[in-house]
Write a protein that holds these residues in place. Structure first.
Motif, PDB file in Angstrom:
ATOM      1  N   HIS A 156       0.838  -1.205   0.000  1.00  0.00           N
ATOM      2  CA  HIS A 156       0.000   0.000   0.000  1.00  0.00           C
ATOM      3  C   HIS A 156       0.866   1.246   0.000  1.00  0.00           C
ATOM      4  O   HIS A 156       1.953   1.259   0.576  1.00  0.00           O
ATOM      5  CB  HIS A 156      -0.876   0.051   1.247  1.00  0.00           C
ATOM      6  N   CYS A 209      -1.804  -3.228  -3.985  1.00  0.00           N
ATOM      7  CA  CYS A 209      -3.216  -3.017  -3.648  1.00  0.00           C
ATOM      8  C   CYS A 209      -3.931  -2.459  -4.873  1.00  0.00           C
ATOM      9  O   CYS A 209      -3.418  -1.568  -5.543  1.00  0.00           O
ATOM     10  CB  CYS A 209      -3.281  -2.039  -2.478  1.00  0.00           C
ATOM     11  N   CYS A 244      -3.555   5.240   1.898  1.00  0.00           N
ATOM     12  CA  CYS A 244      -4.575   4.323   1.389  1.00  0.00           C
ATOM     13  C   CYS A 244      -5.514   3.943   2.525  1.00  0.00           C
ATOM     14  O   CYS A 244      -5.061   3.648   3.634  1.00  0.00           O
ATOM     15  CB  CYS A 244      -3.928   3.072   0.824  1.00  0.00           C
TER      16      CYS A 244
HETATM   17 ZN   LIG Z   1      -3.923   0.236  -0.748  1.00  0.00          ZN
END
Ligand SMILES: [Zn+2]
Length: 86
Positions: free
Chosen positions: A20, A59, A24
């Motif tokens: 990430h 992600c 996020c």
């Molecule tokens: Zn993320």
């Protein structure tokens, strides 16, 4: 602009460790994430994460995949087709 990247210490389904970017909404809490460093490109962050976890992936929310990397897009397809856990 470089962003800070983290990898989830806990593996998800398929033994994946999700990478990430800072900010996020899916970023794991402090205890469950490993700071990777600051990178200009998500692929560099994922490469770094793979040094810790072979199953590191980006992600979908904060790390849109670079489609010039065929392996990465295959992983994305595999992830989308994984049935939800019950
Ligand atoms: Zn993320």
């Amino acid at each position: 602009m470089a962003l800070y990247y983290y990898v989830n210490k806990q593996s998800g389904y398929n033994d994946n460790h999700v990478v990430h970017a800072a900010g996020c909404p899916h970023l794991p809490d402090m205890d469950n994430r490993l700071f990777l460093g600051s990178f200009y490109h998500v692929n560099a962050a994922i490469l770094q994460a793979k040094k810790y976890y072979a199953g590191a992936i980006g992600c979908e929310n904060c790390c849109p995949l670079n489609h010039s990397d065929p392996q990465a897009s295959q992983l994305s397809v595999a992830l989308k087709h994984t049935p939800p856990s019950r």
